[in-house]
Design an enzyme around this catalytic site. Sequence first.
Site, short mmCIF file in Angstrom:
data_model
loop_
_atom_site.label_atom_id
_atom_site.label_comp_id
_atom_site.label_asym_id
_atom_site.label_seq_id
_atom_site.Cartn_x
_atom_site.Cartn_y
_atom_site.Cartn_z
N SER A 67 6.11 0.43 8.09
CA SER A 67 5.64 -0.68 7.25
C SER A 67 4.58 -1.55 7.91
CB SER A 67 6.82 -1.55 6.81
OG SER A 67 7.31 -2.31 7.89
N LYS A 104 7.68 -8.09 10.11
CA LYS A 104 6.66 -8.27 9.08
C LYS A 104 5.75 -9.43 9.47
CE LYS A 104 8.43 -5.36 5.97
NZ LYS A 104 9.14 -4.48 6.89
#
Length: 146
Positions: A67, A104
């Site tokens: 990701s 993230k």
Amino acid sequence: MIRLETNSLTFFTPQEATGFEAVFFDTGISAGFPSPAEDFNTQHLSLDKELIKNKETTFYARVNGQSMIGAGLDDNDLLVIDRKLEPANNKIAVCFLDGEFTVKRLRVDQNEIWLQPENPNYPIIKITEDNDFLIWGIVTNVIKKV
């Protein structure tokens, strides 16, 4: 070394290596044409001293997943995470979200927080009051194998 494994990250606590310092050539290494031979000024370099600013609040974690590939964080990379650093917009953070750890990019706008992946195949996550959410630490460095 203490090891904690989750589905998305594997955490390690740093242990200072005593007597382990690599030789450091303080001349710069050309990535273009080689320069004429010169005497190397060698010193010793401790990666702990280079990568860790707050020893008591720094941890390592191994990335599991794709990701964050757009930010240069690839599967199996080793992250250096400092829990003492303040979270801020655009920082890359390790977060605890609904029972799982994830890494993230933080997007903060007034009273709203989003966790933004750096891969278009993954959705942006908006944090709401319904989430069990904690910003666990800020990523300061990434260690890669070549």
